[in-house]
Design a protein around this motif. Structure first.
Motif, PDB file in Angstrom:
ATOM      1  N   PHE A  26       0.924  -1.191  -0.065  1.00  0.00           N
ATOM      2  CA  PHE A  26      -0.221   0.087  -0.155  1.00  0.00           C
ATOM      3  C   PHE A  26       0.747   1.176  -0.044  1.00  0.00           C
ATOM      4  N   LEU A  27       1.862   1.302   0.891  1.00  0.00           N
ATOM      5  CA  LEU A  27       2.775   2.304   1.013  1.00  0.00           C
ATOM      6  C   LEU A  27       3.484   2.733  -0.311  1.00  0.00           C
ATOM      7  N   ILE A  28       4.140   1.630  -0.944  1.00  0.00           N
ATOM      8  CA  ILE A  28       4.755   1.823  -2.397  1.00  0.00           C
ATOM      9  C   ILE A  28       3.692   2.193  -3.581  1.00  0.00           C
ATOM     10  N   ALA A  29       2.605   1.474  -3.549  1.00  0.00           N
ATOM     11  CA  ALA A  29       1.568   1.828  -4.657  1.00  0.00           C
ATOM     12  C   ALA A  29       0.970   3.224  -4.382  1.00  0.00           C
ATOM     13  N   GLY A  30       0.765   3.719  -3.243  1.00  0.00           N
ATOM     14  CA  GLY A  30       0.266   4.988  -2.865  1.00  0.00           C
ATOM     15  C   GLY A  30       1.450   6.161  -3.255  1.00  0.00           C
ATOM     16  N   ILE A  36       2.994  10.198  -9.720  1.00  0.00           N
ATOM     17  CA  ILE A  36       2.685  10.473 -11.064  1.00  0.00           C
ATOM     18  C   ILE A  36       1.570  11.582 -11.027  1.00  0.00           C
ATOM     19  N   ALA A  37       0.603  11.599 -10.163  1.00  0.00           N
ATOM     20  CA  ALA A  37      -0.281  12.665  -9.879  1.00  0.00           C
ATOM     21  C   ALA A  37       0.276  14.276  -9.967  1.00  0.00           C
ATOM     22  N   PHE A  38       1.285  14.014  -9.105  1.00  0.00           N
ATOM     23  CA  PHE A  38       2.139  15.535  -8.768  1.00  0.00           C
ATOM     24  C   PHE A  38       2.721  15.709 -10.237  1.00  0.00           C
ATOM     25  N   ASN A  39       3.405  15.029 -10.924  1.00  0.00           N
ATOM     26  CA  ASN A  39       4.182  15.432 -12.159  1.00  0.00           C
ATOM     27  C   ASN A  39       3.400  15.711 -13.565  1.00  0.00           C
ATOM     28  N   TYR A 124      -7.872  16.353 -11.616  1.00  0.00           N
ATOM     29  CA  TYR A 124      -7.194  15.099 -11.635  1.00  0.00           C
ATOM     30  C   TYR A 124      -6.145  14.718 -10.849  1.00  0.00           C
ATOM     31  N   GLY A 125      -5.428  15.762 -10.645  1.00  0.00           N
ATOM     32  CA  GLY A 125      -4.184  15.824  -9.680  1.00  0.00           C
ATOM     33  C   GLY A 125      -4.687  15.714  -8.467  1.00  0.00           C
ATOM     34  N   GLY A 126      -6.022  16.372  -7.929  1.00  0.00           N
ATOM     35  CA  GLY A 126      -6.217  16.155  -6.560  1.00  0.00           C
ATOM     36  C   GLY A 126      -6.897  14.682  -6.241  1.00  0.00           C
ATOM     37  N   VAL A 127      -7.447  14.101  -7.345  1.00  0.00           N
ATOM     38  CA  VAL A 127      -7.970  12.907  -7.380  1.00  0.00           C
ATOM     39  C   VAL A 127      -6.562  11.818  -7.087  1.00  0.00           C
ATOM     40  N   GLY A 128      -5.820  11.970  -7.853  1.00  0.00           N
ATOM     41  CA  GLY A 128      -4.586  11.303  -7.927  1.00  0.00           C
ATOM     42  C   GLY A 128      -4.018  11.318  -6.734  1.00  0.00           C
ATOM     43  N   VAL A 129      -3.563  12.350  -6.058  1.00  0.00           N
ATOM     44  CA  VAL A 129      -2.758  12.387  -5.018  1.00  0.00           C
ATOM     45  C   VAL A 129      -3.857  12.003  -3.762  1.00  0.00           C
ATOM     46  N   GLY A 130      -5.092  12.395  -3.769  1.00  0.00           N
ATOM     47  CA  GLY A 130      -5.779  11.604  -2.569  1.00  0.00           C
ATOM     48  C   GLY A 130      -5.998  10.178  -2.858  1.00  0.00           C
ATOM     49  N   LEU A 131      -5.917   9.495  -3.907  1.00  0.00           N
ATOM     50  CA  LEU A 131      -5.884   8.260  -4.146  1.00  0.00           C
ATOM     51  C   LEU A 131      -4.659   7.682  -3.446  1.00  0.00           C
ATOM     52  N   GLY A 132      -3.811   8.252  -3.811  1.00  0.00           N
ATOM     53  CA  GLY A 132      -2.486   7.637  -3.432  1.00  0.00           C
ATOM     54  C   GLY A 132      -1.912   7.869  -1.744  1.00  0.00           C
ATOM     55  N   LEU A 133      -2.397   8.947  -1.292  1.00  0.00           N
ATOM     56  CA  LEU A 133      -2.503   9.233   0.048  1.00  0.00           C
ATOM     57  C   LEU A 133      -3.398   8.045   0.859  1.00  0.00           C
ATOM     58  N   GLY A 134      -4.541   8.044   0.250  1.00  0.00           N
ATOM     59  CA  GLY A 134      -5.484   7.108   1.179  1.00  0.00           C
ATOM     60  C   GLY A 134      -4.867   5.764   0.851  1.00  0.00           C
ATOM     61  N   LEU A 192      -6.930  20.862  -3.430  1.00  0.00           N
ATOM     62  CA  LEU A 192      -6.665  20.522  -2.180  1.00  0.00           C
ATOM     63  C   LEU A 192      -7.929  20.110  -1.595  1.00  0.00           C
ATOM     64  N   TYR A 193      -9.198  20.600  -1.949  1.00  0.00           N
ATOM     65  CA  TYR A 193     -10.279  19.917  -1.389  1.00  0.00           C
ATOM     66  C   TYR A 193     -10.764  18.744  -1.962  1.00  0.00           C
ATOM     67  N   ILE A 194     -10.454  18.418  -3.458  1.00  0.00           N
ATOM     68  CA  ILE A 194     -10.506  17.125  -4.096  1.00  0.00           C
ATOM     69  C   ILE A 194      -9.827  16.157  -3.406  1.00  0.00           C
ATOM     70  N   THR A 195      -8.456  16.468  -2.787  1.00  0.00           N
ATOM     71  CA  THR A 195      -7.712  15.354  -2.314  1.00  0.00           C
ATOM     72  C   THR A 195      -8.132  15.001  -1.069  1.00  0.00           C
ATOM     73  N   GLY A 196      -8.738  15.977  -0.310  1.00  0.00           N
ATOM     74  CA  GLY A 196      -9.311  15.549   1.035  1.00  0.00           C
ATOM     75  C   GLY A 196     -10.434  14.642   0.726  1.00  0.00           C
ATOM     76  N   LYS A 197     -11.253  14.920  -0.026  1.00  0.00           N
ATOM     77  CA  LYS A 197     -12.558  14.220  -0.370  1.00  0.00           C
ATOM     78  C   LYS A 197     -12.180  12.763  -0.815  1.00  0.00           C
ATOM     79  N   THR A 198     -11.269  12.525  -1.721  1.00  0.00           N
ATOM     80  CA  THR A 198     -10.948  11.384  -2.167  1.00  0.00           C
ATOM     81  C   THR A 198     -10.331  10.432  -1.142  1.00  0.00           C
ATOM     82  N   ILE A 199      -9.562  10.949  -0.437  1.00  0.00           N
ATOM     83  CA  ILE A 199      -8.855  10.254   0.925  1.00  0.00           C
ATOM     84  C   ILE A 199      -9.977   9.734   1.693  1.00  0.00           C
TER      85      ILE A 199
END
Length: 291
Positions: A26-30, A36-39, A124-134, A192-199
């Motif tokens: 989970f840590l590595i995949a996240g 990827i979302a960041f770049n 897309y960046g918010g969703v990707g970062v939220g998915l990864g952090l989740g 930032l808002y999308i990231t929180g909701k995705t997490i």
């Protein structure tokens, strides 16, 4: 305590080693997903949506520093401050996360973005970062970052942790507004808002159950109908009427989304004068629900 936890895992058929392996997966995949979302989206459009990653985007344009190197340096500094000021012992997974996330950012640097619209990039960046952090949080891990600064502020100022995190991320967004202009700062707030909701979705899942409180003068037949007709568990909670000062037990029942109408109909047919309160239950674990 640790031995007792391991014994319970063995009783349930879960090897401690398999649990550790799953958490590191989970840590590595996240971390890879976040990188990827960041770049592809945030870094490509200079959307600095808070945190160490947002700082690394700003310093990239101000000083020409590679984001991966900035993230490594800041994480090392923050962990050192954490040891000195917070006195906490950081787990191996947290230290691993602060190392491999910038590594993935370095390895995925230069990947072409898939959109020309900054708003889509923010989404897309918010969703990707939220998915990864989740995924990272599902592995009981962390990637370090400005959360440590928030903990230091919380300890030495008395501000709540939520307010401290908001102040730190807000400062990054304000700095981004000064460097890139208010429009990109607004995109950063959206991300930032999308990231929180995705997490939240990754942590508790998409399925929302319903929790019902039932107050009635005739609880026994309602309780039996829930148990045997609806085939759901029910809990009787002691209560007392505020006006009458009489004992007034309350029934608590949790059902799936598609069962709530059946529950309301069942209660109303049994006692038309019953009082029903229905609210969302974002995550339910146990018999009849998610294991």
């Amino acid at each position: 305590m640790e031995q007792a936890v391991n014994n319970r895992r063995r009783e349930k058929g879960n090897s401690p080693w398999l649990t550790v392996v799953r958490e590191y997966v989970f840590l590595i995949a996240g971390s890879l997903t976040v990188a990827i979302a960041f770049n592809l989206f945030l870094n490509a459009f200079n959307i600095a949506s808070g945190g160490v990653s947002g700082i690394s985007i700003i310093t990239k344009d101000l000083f020409g520093w590679k984001p991966a190197f900035t993230q490594w340096g800041l994480n090392a500094l923050l962990i050192s401050l954490g040891f000195v000021l917070l006195g906490r012992q950081f787990g191996l997974k947290t230290i691993t996360g602060t190392i491999i996330l910038p590594l993935f950012v370095f390895l995925t640097e230069g990947w072409p973005t898939i959109t020309d619209e900054p708003l889509l990039a923010a989404l897309y960046g918010g969703v990707g970062v939220g998915l990864g952090l989740g995924l990272v949080f599902r592995g009981n891990a962390s990637t370090g970052g400005t959360d440590l600064v928030a903990q230091i502020i919380h300890k030495y100022t008395g501000l709540s942790l939520g307010i401290a995190i908001l102040l730190v991320d807000g400062l990054v967004v304000v700095t981004a507004a000064l460097v890139y202009g208010p429009e990109l700062a607004l995109y950063a707030l959206i991300s930032l808002y999308i990231t929180g909701k995705t997490i939240d979705v990754i942590q508790v899942g998409l399925g929302v159950s319903k929790m019902a409180f039932i107050i009635s003068e005739n609880l026994e037949p309602i309780q039996e109908a829930i148990l045997y007709d609806l085939d759901r568990g029910v809990t009787r909670i002691p209560g007392q009427g505020g006006f009458t000062d009489k004992e007034r037990p309350v029934l608590l029942c949790v059902v799936s989304q598609n069962e709530i109408n059946g529950l309301k109909k069942l209660v109303q047919e049994t006692d038309p004068d019953a009082f029903i309160i229905v609210t969302d239950a974002n995550e339910v674990l146990g018999e009849g629900f998610k294991r």
